[in-house]
Design a protein around this motif. Structure first.
Motif, PDB file in Angstrom:
ATOM      1  N   LEU A  87       0.994  -1.572   0.307  1.00 39.26           N
ATOM      2  CA  LEU A  87      -0.133  -0.131  -0.162  1.00 39.26           C
ATOM      3  C   LEU A  87       0.902   1.287   0.052  1.00 39.26           C
ATOM      4  N   ASP A  88       2.163   1.209   0.760  1.00 37.63           N
ATOM      5  CA  ASP A  88       3.231   2.541   0.627  1.00 37.63           C
ATOM      6  C   ASP A  88       3.507   2.855  -1.447  1.00 37.63           C
ATOM      7  N   PRO A 115      10.505   9.355  -0.437  1.00 39.69           N
ATOM      8  CA  PRO A 115       9.099   9.246  -0.960  1.00 39.69           C
ATOM      9  C   PRO A 115       8.047   9.269   0.054  1.00 39.69           C
ATOM     10  N   LEU A 116       6.708   9.297  -0.999  1.00 35.51           N
ATOM     11  CA  LEU A 116       5.618   9.126  -0.491  1.00 35.51           C
ATOM     12  C   LEU A 116       5.296   7.877   0.230  1.00 35.51           C
ATOM     13  N   ARG A 117       4.840   7.597   1.241  1.00 34.75           N
ATOM     14  CA  ARG A 117       4.551   7.024   1.919  1.00 34.75           C
ATOM     15  C   ARG A 117       3.077   7.255   2.532  1.00 34.75           C
ATOM     16  N   GLN A 118       2.068   5.583   2.865  1.00 29.47           N
ATOM     17  CA  GLN A 118       1.066   5.509   3.726  1.00 29.47           C
ATOM     18  C   GLN A 118       1.248   6.053   5.025  1.00 29.47           C
ATOM     19  N   GLN A 162       8.521   7.737  11.480  1.00 29.38           N
ATOM     20  CA  GLN A 162       7.746   8.878  10.286  1.00 29.38           C
ATOM     21  C   GLN A 162       7.814  10.412  10.716  1.00 29.38           C
ATOM     22  N   ALA A 163       8.188   9.783  12.431  1.00 29.11           N
ATOM     23  CA  ALA A 163       7.662  11.048  13.893  1.00 29.11           C
ATOM     24  C   ALA A 163       9.225  11.534  13.343  1.00 29.11           C
ATOM     25  N   LYS A 164       9.799  10.330  13.122  1.00 29.94           N
ATOM     26  CA  LYS A 164      12.181  11.468  13.467  1.00 29.94           C
ATOM     27  C   LYS A 164      11.616  12.139  11.825  1.00 29.94           C
ATOM     28  N   ALA A 165      11.612  11.321  10.502  1.00 24.58           N
ATOM     29  CA  ALA A 165      11.752  12.213   9.589  1.00 24.58           C
ATOM     30  C   ALA A 165      10.976  13.407   8.972  1.00 24.58           C
TER      31      ALA A 165
END
Length: 197
Positions: A87-88, A115-118, A162-165
């Motif tokens: 799904l990513d 990149p784009l992710r979920q 995701q929180a770090k990025a």
């Protein structure tokens, strides 16, 4: 009437109707069609119930398109993780890599090729709906592939990375407790009477 299309634990359902969900539309092949007609229910399902049904049908379509095709009874936590990673490619959340100059910035000033992710929140909600749908459709809680430890660990890893990025902290929402009525002071036992000697 059933809320969901019939689904046995050994048969993967076919989509009965096209859904407006982006993920569902991308998973459906152009030749996919339904051989049975959709029965109309007199009750209107909630937005949550409709989304849960769409997610369940999407996961069923994913199993059907899997090579080799999978039945739900043979689906494991590893297949759920594979589905989440798949799904990513449809994600819309920019997740900066560690070499990106905007790593850790919540609002980068310029575009970057990351990149784009979920989003973690979307994946977490999706797993919650699929966990419930699995059990509502006859699956046993102890065999639920959406409940396995590996899925929980993967979601935690996605949340933390995701929180770090993105420079965003995901803190667990604290429940608001209803205000408690002030405790009335009840008079303690009266003081002893003065003693006269």
């Amino acid at each position: 009437m059933d809320k969901y299309q019939p689904f046995s634990m050994d048969v993967v359902p076919q989509l009965q109707e096209a859904h407006d969900s982006t993920i569902t539309n991308m998973l459906m092949s152009p030749t996919s069609s339904s051989s049975s007609t959709t029965s109309q229910t007199t009750t209107t399902l909630s937005r949550y119930e409709n989304q849960k049904r769409r997610d369940w049908n999407t996961f069923g379509q994913y199993l059907k398109n899997h090579r080799p095709p999978l039945t739900l009874s043979r689906c494991s936590g590893a297949h759920v993780l594979e589905f989440l990673k798949y799904l990513d490619q449809f994600g819309k959340t920019k997740v900066h890599t560690q070499i990106c100059p905007f790593f850790g910035h919540p609002s980068p000033p310029a575009p970057c090729p990351c990149p784009l992710r979920q989003a973690w929140g979307s994946l977490d909600a999706l797993i919650g709906r699929l966990r419930a749908a699995y059990e509502e459709n006859g699956g046993q809680t102890e065999n639920n592939p959406f409940r396995v430890r590996a899925v929980r660990l993967y979601l935690r890893e996605v949340r933390d990375s995701q929180a770090k990025a993105r420079g965003i902290s995901y803190e667990k929402k604290k429940r608001k407790r209803p205000p408690q009525a002030p405790l009335l002071k009840t008079p303690s036992s009266p003081p002893p009477p003065p003693s006269f000697s």
